[in-house]
Scaffold this motif. Structure first.
Motif, PDB file in Angstrom:
ATOM      1  N   GLN A   1     -18.879  66.332   3.068  1.00 34.48           N
ATOM      2  CA  GLN A   1     -19.771  66.961   2.095  1.00 34.48           C
ATOM      3  C   GLN A   1     -21.184  67.078   2.651  1.00 34.48           C
ATOM      4  OE1 GLN A   1     -19.339  63.695  -0.884  1.00 34.48           O
ATOM      5  NE2 GLN A   1     -21.583  63.561  -0.830  1.00 34.48           N
ATOM      6  N   ASP A   2     -21.845  68.139   2.269  1.00 31.93           N
ATOM      7  CA  ASP A   2     -23.263  68.348   2.568  1.00 31.93           C
ATOM      8  C   ASP A   2     -23.608  68.117   4.037  1.00 31.93           C
ATOM      9  OD1 ASP A   2     -24.074  69.013  -0.105  1.00 31.93           O
ATOM     10  OD2 ASP A   2     -23.800  66.909  -0.618  1.00 31.93           O
ATOM     11  N   GLY A   3     -22.732  68.615   4.920  1.00 25.04           N
ATOM     12  CA  GLY A   3     -23.008  68.529   6.347  1.00 25.04           C
ATOM     13  C   GLY A   3     -22.710  67.185   6.971  1.00 25.04           C
ATOM     14  N   VAL A   4     -21.932  66.349   6.297  1.00 26.63           N
ATOM     15  CA  VAL A   4     -21.554  65.035   6.832  1.00 26.63           C
ATOM     16  C   VAL A   4     -20.048  64.862   6.692  1.00 26.63           C
ATOM     17  CG1 VAL A   4     -21.764  62.524   6.556  1.00 26.63           C
ATOM     18  CG2 VAL A   4     -23.767  63.994   6.267  1.00 26.63           C
ATOM     19  N   ARG A   5     -19.414  64.444   7.784  1.00 27.00           N
ATOM     20  CA  ARG A   5     -17.972  64.211   7.772  1.00 27.00           C
ATOM     21  C   ARG A   5     -17.689  62.806   8.313  1.00 27.00           C
ATOM     22  NH1 ARG A   5     -16.722  68.489  10.125  1.00 27.00           N
ATOM     23  NH2 ARG A   5     -16.504  67.736  12.274  1.00 27.00           N
ATOM     24  N   LEU A   6     -16.902  62.036   7.562  1.00 25.41           N
ATOM     25  CA  LEU A   6     -16.492  60.698   7.971  1.00 25.41           C
ATOM     26  C   LEU A   6     -14.999  60.704   8.259  1.00 25.41           C
ATOM     27  CD1 LEU A   6     -16.670  57.574   8.252  1.00 25.41           C
ATOM     28  CD2 LEU A   6     -16.397  57.452   5.757  1.00 25.41           C
ATOM     29  N   THR A   7     -14.628  60.315   9.473  1.00 31.31           N
ATOM     30  CA  THR A   7     -13.217  60.220   9.855  1.00 31.31           C
ATOM     31  C   THR A   7     -12.959  58.845  10.451  1.00 31.31           C
ATOM     32  OG1 THR A   7     -13.664  61.158  12.046  1.00 31.31           O
ATOM     33  CG2 THR A   7     -13.009  62.694  10.309  1.00 31.31           C
ATOM     34  N   VAL A   8     -11.710  58.407  10.340  1.00 27.46           N
ATOM     35  CA  VAL A   8     -11.284  57.130  10.920  1.00 27.46           C
ATOM     36  C   VAL A   8     -10.092  57.389  11.822  1.00 27.46           C
ATOM     37  CG1 VAL A   8     -10.382  54.824  10.449  1.00 27.46           C
ATOM     38  CG2 VAL A   8     -12.140  55.790   8.972  1.00 27.46           C
ATOM     39  N   ASP A   9     -10.171  56.897  13.046  1.00 26.28           N
ATOM     40  CA  ASP A   9      -9.086  57.025  14.005  1.00 26.28           C
ATOM     41  C   ASP A   9      -7.986  56.041  13.623  1.00 26.28           C
ATOM     42  OD1 ASP A   9      -7.388  57.058  16.210  1.00 26.28           O
ATOM     43  OD2 ASP A   9      -9.021  57.195  17.660  1.00 26.28           O
ATOM     44  N   PRO A  10      -6.742  56.510  13.406  1.00 28.20           N
ATOM     45  CA  PRO A  10      -5.671  55.591  13.002  1.00 28.20           C
ATOM     46  C   PRO A  10      -5.268  54.596  14.093  1.00 28.20           C
ATOM     47  CG  PRO A  10      -4.796  57.788  13.416  1.00 28.20           C
ATOM     48  CD  PRO A  10      -6.275  57.905  13.477  1.00 28.20           C
ATOM     49  N   GLU A  11      -5.642  54.871  15.338  1.00 25.05           N
ATOM     50  CA  GLU A  11      -5.313  53.927  16.406  1.00 25.05           C
ATOM     51  C   GLU A  11      -6.127  52.642  16.255  1.00 25.05           C
ATOM     52  OE1 GLU A  11      -5.571  55.584  20.283  1.00 25.05           O
ATOM     53  OE2 GLU A  11      -4.250  57.288  19.830  1.00 25.05           O
ATOM     54  N   ASN A  12      -5.625  51.570  16.851  1.00 25.10           N
ATOM     55  CA  ASN A  12      -6.297  50.263  16.790  1.00 25.10           C
ATOM     56  C   ASN A  12      -6.532  49.820  15.354  1.00 25.10           C
ATOM     57  OD1 ASN A  12      -6.595  49.918  19.655  1.00 25.10           O
ATOM     58  ND2 ASN A  12      -8.265  51.417  19.584  1.00 25.10           N
ATOM     59  N   ASP A  13      -5.554  50.126  14.484  1.00 32.04           N
ATOM     60  CA  ASP A  13      -5.615  49.714  13.080  1.00 32.04           C
ATOM     61  C   ASP A  13      -6.871  50.219  12.373  1.00 32.04           C
ATOM     62  OD1 ASP A  13      -3.184  48.227  13.259  1.00 32.04           O
ATOM     63  OD2 ASP A  13      -4.284  46.592  14.221  1.00 32.04           O
ATOM     64  N   GLY A  14      -7.312  51.414  12.742  1.00 33.37           N
ATOM     65  CA  GLY A  14      -8.466  52.011  12.076  1.00 33.37           C
ATOM     66  C   GLY A  14      -9.771  51.329  12.406  1.00 33.37           C
ATOM     67  N   ALA A  15      -9.903  50.821  13.629  1.00 40.02           N
ATOM     68  CA  ALA A  15     -11.098  50.060  13.999  1.00 40.02           C
ATOM     69  C   ALA A  15     -12.297  50.937  14.336  1.00 40.02           C
ATOM     70  CB  ALA A  15     -10.786  49.149  15.182  1.00 40.02           C
ATOM     71  N   VAL A  16     -12.076  52.222  14.629  1.00 42.22           N
ATOM     72  CA  VAL A  16     -13.165  53.108  15.040  1.00 42.22           C
ATOM     73  C   VAL A  16     -13.293  54.274  14.059  1.00 42.22           C
ATOM     74  CG1 VAL A  16     -14.081  54.585  16.861  1.00 42.22           C
ATOM     75  CG2 VAL A  16     -12.832  52.497  17.462  1.00 42.22           C
ATOM     76  N   ALA A  17     -14.488  54.433  13.516  1.00 40.92           N
ATOM     77  CA  ALA A  17     -14.788  55.554  12.628  1.00 40.92           C
ATOM     78  C   ALA A  17     -15.820  56.457  13.302  1.00 40.92           C
ATOM     79  CB  ALA A  17     -15.329  55.062  11.289  1.00 40.92           C
TER      80      ALA A  17
END
Length: 263
Positions: free
Chosen positions: A6-22
């Motif tokens: 939203q509003d020019g910001v996107r949050l994603t989480v990598d499913p690898e490593n049990d979602g340790a990196v966003a």
């Protein structure tokens, strides 16, 4: 997995490593990721939406620039649609203006939370609010075309989005004053020399270098990283003897945990 967009910001989480990196992406490349109050609210929301599994959060900008700073509409009488203009804020009660600026700052404060290590991946321009957003992170990986500048003073303002504290801690008072008061560009090579950047790489290698750093941070035991981050952050406020005490206490907690004894 996308958790917010939203509003020019996107949050994603990598499913690898049990979602340790966003990854938080500034996603308005046509405007060089210029910032607005709506974007700041979305950045604050990204911090609230960050899952507990996340250990490392990368902040990046799409396109040619990390962020060219505050959208110029902020300096017009009209301001942003549906938002009080900066001129209206100045004419209103001081307490109201203080509260609004405090709300804006929330987009910049959560990046140093104790349970997550944050990395800004910076290419192109990081100007004003963009510079302060990069400074909000724990670490910075820069492309060789990165250019930092604190333009607020040149506009008759001051940096007010939490950037002054980390800037002084990274480069020292005299260098920080010179950078802010002149508004000049600090290019990637100088940024690495003076401590603004942890690493400078060719533009084509920025994503890979940032991913490598994130992977190295995730490889260490989470609680040890959290304790170490707290120790280093606190060292700025403690004297030598106080830091020795803090180190012993932290190590005691770690040894108890490794021995299965709890606190």
């Amino acid at each position: 997995m996308t958790l917010l967009d939203q509003d020019g910001v996107r949050l994603t989480v990598d499913p690898e490593n049990d979602g340790a990196v966003a990854t938080v992406t500034l996603a308005n490349p046509d405007k060089r990721n210029a910032q607005s109050p709506a974007m700041w609210r979305a950045l604050a929301a990204a911090g609230r939406e960050l899952p507990g599994s996340v250990r490392v959060c990368v902040l990046r900008g799409e396109g040619r620039s990390f962020s060219a700073g505050l959208d110029r509409r902020a300096f017009t009488p009209e301001g942003f649609e549906g938002e009080p203009s900066f001129l209206d804020l100045a004419r209103g009660p001081a307490a109201d203006m203080d509260a609004v600026i405090a709300e804006y700052q929330e987009a910049f404060t959560w990046w140093r939370r104790p349970d997550v290590v944050t990395i800004a991946a910076v290419q192109g321009h990081a100007i004003g609010a963009g510079f302060q957003l990069a400074l909000a992170c724990d670490l910075r990986v820069c492309a060789d075309d990165a250019q930092f500048a604190m333009r607020e003073t040149s506009l008759g303002l001051v940096p007010d989005l939490t950037g002054t504290h980390p800037l002084v801690n990274l480069v020292g008072y005299a260098r920080a004053l010179e950078i802010c008061a002149t508004g000049r560009f600090v290019h990637a090579q100088e940024a690495e020399r003076c401590g603004l950047a942890n690493l400078t790489v060719p533009r084509a290698e920025l994503a890979a270098a940032t991913a490598d750093l994130a992977a190295a941070l995730v490889a260490a035991p989470r609680d040890a990283v959290i304790e170490t981050k707290a120790l280093l952050q606190g060292a700025l406020q403690r004297d030598y003897e106080e830091q020795r005490v803090a180190e012993r206490a932290a190590q005691g907690r770690r040894l108890h945990a490794l021995a299965g004894l709890g606190e």
